[in-house]
Motif scaffolding. Structure first.
Motif, PDB file in Angstrom:
ATOM      1  N   MET A   1      -8.051 -47.498  11.940  1.00 21.18           N
ATOM      2  CA  MET A   1      -6.782 -47.818  11.313  1.00 21.18           C
ATOM      3  C   MET A   1      -6.910 -47.666   9.807  1.00 21.18           C
ATOM      4  N   THR A   2      -5.913 -47.066   9.185  1.00 23.53           N
ATOM      5  CA  THR A   2      -5.970 -46.773   7.752  1.00 23.53           C
ATOM      6  C   THR A   2      -5.888 -48.054   6.927  1.00 23.53           C
ATOM      7  N   ASP A   3      -6.796 -48.165   5.964  1.00 28.63           N
ATOM      8  CA  ASP A   3      -6.754 -49.271   5.013  1.00 28.63           C
ATOM      9  C   ASP A   3      -5.935 -48.819   3.809  1.00 28.63           C
ATOM     10  N   HIS A   4      -4.787 -49.457   3.596  1.00 29.14           N
ATOM     11  CA  HIS A   4      -3.900 -49.087   2.493  1.00 29.14           C
ATOM     12  C   HIS A   4      -4.271 -49.778   1.181  1.00 29.14           C
ATOM     13  N   GLY A   5      -5.349 -50.541   1.202  1.00 27.38           N
ATOM     14  CA  GLY A   5      -5.766 -51.222  -0.011  1.00 27.38           C
ATOM     15  C   GLY A   5      -4.906 -52.445  -0.292  1.00 27.38           C
ATOM     16  N   ILE A   6      -5.215 -53.092  -1.411  1.00 24.07           N
ATOM     17  CA  ILE A   6      -4.502 -54.308  -1.804  1.00 24.07           C
ATOM     18  C   ILE A   6      -4.058 -54.158  -3.253  1.00 24.07           C
ATOM     19  N   GLU A   7      -2.758 -54.126  -3.453  1.00 27.37           N
ATOM     20  CA  GLU A   7      -2.230 -54.024  -4.810  1.00 27.37           C
ATOM     21  C   GLU A   7      -2.360 -55.347  -5.562  1.00 27.37           C
ATOM     22  N   PHE A   8      -2.253 -56.443  -4.832  1.00 27.81           N
ATOM     23  CA  PHE A   8      -2.315 -57.770  -5.451  1.00 27.81           C
ATOM     24  C   PHE A   8      -3.446 -58.573  -4.807  1.00 27.81           C
ATOM     25  N   LEU A  66      -1.434 -57.119   2.599  1.00 31.03           N
ATOM     26  CA  LEU A  66      -1.923 -56.749   3.931  1.00 31.03           C
ATOM     27  C   LEU A  66      -2.503 -55.333   3.867  1.00 31.03           C
ATOM     28  N   ARG A  67      -3.641 -55.130   4.524  1.00 32.54           N
ATOM     29  CA  ARG A  67      -4.356 -53.859   4.394  1.00 32.54           C
ATOM     30  C   ARG A  67      -3.913 -52.800   5.405  1.00 32.54           C
ATOM     31  N   THR A  68      -3.672 -53.194   6.661  1.00 30.80           N
ATOM     32  CA  THR A  68      -3.473 -52.219   7.730  1.00 30.80           C
ATOM     33  C   THR A  68      -2.212 -52.525   8.536  1.00 30.80           C
ATOM     34  N   GLU A  69      -1.786 -51.529   9.314  1.00 26.98           N
ATOM     35  CA  GLU A  69      -0.648 -51.718  10.211  1.00 26.98           C
ATOM     36  C   GLU A  69      -0.958 -52.777  11.260  1.00 26.98           C
ATOM     37  N   GLU A  70      -2.220 -52.888  11.664  1.00 26.76           N
ATOM     38  CA  GLU A  70      -2.594 -53.924  12.630  1.00 26.76           C
ATOM     39  C   GLU A  70      -2.366 -55.313  12.048  1.00 26.76           C
ATOM     40  N   GLU A  71      -2.721 -55.499  10.784  1.00 28.47           N
ATOM     41  CA  GLU A  71      -2.459 -56.786  10.148  1.00 28.47           C
ATOM     42  C   GLU A  71      -0.958 -57.073  10.099  1.00 28.47           C
ATOM     43  N   VAL A  72      -0.169 -56.060   9.794  1.00 29.83           N
ATOM     44  CA  VAL A  72       1.285 -56.235   9.743  1.00 29.83           C
ATOM     45  C   VAL A  72       1.813 -56.672  11.106  1.00 29.83           C
ATOM     46  N   ALA A  73       1.363 -55.988  12.168  1.00 33.65           N
ATOM     47  CA  ALA A  73       1.844 -56.302  13.514  1.00 33.65           C
ATOM     48  C   ALA A  73       1.451 -57.718  13.931  1.00 33.65           C
ATOM     49  N   LEU A  74       0.205 -58.102  13.654  1.00 31.11           N
ATOM     50  CA  LEU A  74      -0.238 -59.444  14.024  1.00 31.11           C
ATOM     51  C   LEU A  74       0.449 -60.519  13.188  1.00 31.11           C
ATOM     52  N   MET A  75       0.693 -60.225  11.914  1.00 29.84           N
ATOM     53  CA  MET A  75       1.396 -61.180  11.069  1.00 29.84           C
ATOM     54  C   MET A  75       2.825 -61.399  11.583  1.00 29.84           C
ATOM     55  N   LYS A  76       3.457 -60.334  12.030  1.00 27.35           N
ATOM     56  CA  LYS A  76       4.809 -60.451  12.574  1.00 27.35           C
ATOM     57  C   LYS A  76       4.804 -61.302  13.849  1.00 27.35           C
ATOM     58  N   GLU A  77       3.812 -61.079  14.718  1.00 27.47           N
ATOM     59  CA  GLU A  77       3.690 -61.895  15.926  1.00 27.47           C
ATOM     60  C   GLU A  77       3.454 -63.362  15.569  1.00 27.47           C
ATOM     61  N   LEU A  78       2.636 -63.595  14.574  1.00 23.77           N
ATOM     62  CA  LEU A  78       2.362 -64.958  14.139  1.00 23.77           C
ATOM     63  C   LEU A  78       3.644 -65.627  13.637  1.00 23.77           C
ATOM     64  N   GLY A  79       4.415 -64.885  12.861  1.00 18.53           N
ATOM     65  CA  GLY A  79       5.685 -65.428  12.390  1.00 18.53           C
ATOM     66  C   GLY A  79       6.622 -65.771  13.528  1.00 18.53           C
ATOM     67  N   GLU A  80       6.619 -64.958  14.560  1.00 18.16           N
ATOM     68  CA  GLU A  80       7.517 -65.198  15.700  1.00 18.16           C
ATOM     69  C   GLU A  80       7.111 -66.437  16.485  1.00 18.16           C
ATOM     70  N   VAL A  81       5.804 -66.585  16.751  1.00 16.15           N
ATOM     71  CA  VAL A  81       5.379 -67.758  17.536  1.00 16.15           C
ATOM     72  C   VAL A  81       5.537 -69.037  16.716  1.00 16.15           C
ATOM     73  N   TYR A  82       5.331 -68.941  15.397  1.00 15.99           N
ATOM     74  CA  TYR A  82       5.558 -70.132  14.575  1.00 15.99           C
ATOM     75  C   TYR A  82       7.036 -70.512  14.590  1.00 15.99           C
ATOM     76  N   SER A  83       7.919 -69.527  14.498  1.00 13.56           N
ATOM     77  CA  SER A  83       9.359 -69.813  14.512  1.00 13.56           C
ATOM     78  C   SER A  83       9.776 -70.457  15.827  1.00 13.56           C
ATOM     79  N   THR A  84       9.127 -70.063  16.928  1.00 16.94           N
ATOM     80  CA  THR A  84       9.414 -70.677  18.229  1.00 16.94           C
ATOM     81  C   THR A  84       9.081 -72.166  18.216  1.00 16.94           C
ATOM     82  N   VAL A  85       7.918 -72.506  17.648  1.00 13.78           N
ATOM     83  CA  VAL A  85       7.533 -73.925  17.543  1.00 13.78           C
ATOM     84  C   VAL A  85       8.493 -74.667  16.631  1.00 13.78           C
ATOM     85  N   GLN A  86       8.858 -74.048  15.543  1.00  8.23           N
ATOM     86  CA  GLN A  86       9.768 -74.699  14.595  1.00  8.23           C
ATOM     87  C   GLN A  86      11.120 -75.009  15.229  1.00  8.23           C
TER      88      GLN A  86
END
Length: 199
Positions: A1-8, A66-86
């Motif tokens: 998976m491509t590492d897009h680096g970190i701007e910040f 976020l460095r990779t598309e995998e991180e983006v996808a997992l972060m989105k899943e994390l946001g969804e499951v947290y919103s379910t609990v909320q």
């Protein structure tokens, strides 16, 4: 998976510990439930949803925190499951209520997967950076070694054995010194009886 680096990079320094906190049930109960501690669930949510990433829509943060598309996808899943609990416990519920929610284990699981990916990506990026920074030094060391080898090859070859007019004495090739000069006479003659006082 491509590492897009970190701007910040500073953003990343906030995001990774927040994800690790969500992945650790013991940390949550040991730290979040103690009023004297700075970190709590609200702080972690602020980091991941507001200040340094948007877990509900993380795609714009690719290459920033976020460095990779995998991180983006997992972060989105994390946001969804947290919103379910909320939605289940209510936005203003105490931290302990969140931790006791049946779906909270899904948050822990997703955070654990994301944390592993993020830490692995950071370690790989650090290893690559180290290799790139040390490469010029290796080239310089190799060049210096080559120069030393060339200088040594220009030196006259030392003789491994003495020539006919030299004798090795004490590990050193000597010339023009007689054997008698090199030998210590350790034989002592008895003293002249007439010249020594009788005791």
């Amino acid at each position: 998976m491509t590492d897009h680096g970190i701007e910040f990079p500073v953003f990343r320094l906030h995001v990774v510990p927040a994800v690790l906190a969500l992945a650790s049930p013991s940390w949550q109960r040991d730290v979040w439930l103690r009023p004297e501690e700075f970190e709590n669930l609200d702080y972690v949510v602020t980091v991941l949803f507001d200040d340094f990433c948007h877990a509900d829509d993380p795609a714009p943060w690719l290459g920033k925190s976020l460095r990779t598309e995998e991180e983006v996808a997992l972060m989105k899943e994390l946001g969804e499951v947290y919103s379910t609990v909320q939605e289940e416990v209510g936005r203003g519920a105490p931290d302990e209520v969140y931790l006791d929610a049946p779906a909270w284990s899904n948050v822990i699981t997703l955070a654990g997967r994301l944390a592993q990916v993020m830490v692995t990506n950071d370690l790989q990026a650090a290893a690559l950076l180290h290799e790139q920074l040390s490469l010029p030094h290796r080239h310089l060391a190799t060049a210096a070694a080559g120069k030393r080898s060339r200088r040594m090859s220009d030196l006259p070859v030392s003789r491994s054995a003495p020539t006919s007019d030299e004798t090795v004495f004490g590990g050193v090739a000597t010339s023009g010194v007689s054997q008698s000069d090199r030998t210590c006479n350790t034989t002592m003659s008895p003293p002249d009886a007439g010249s020594a006082d009788s005791r």
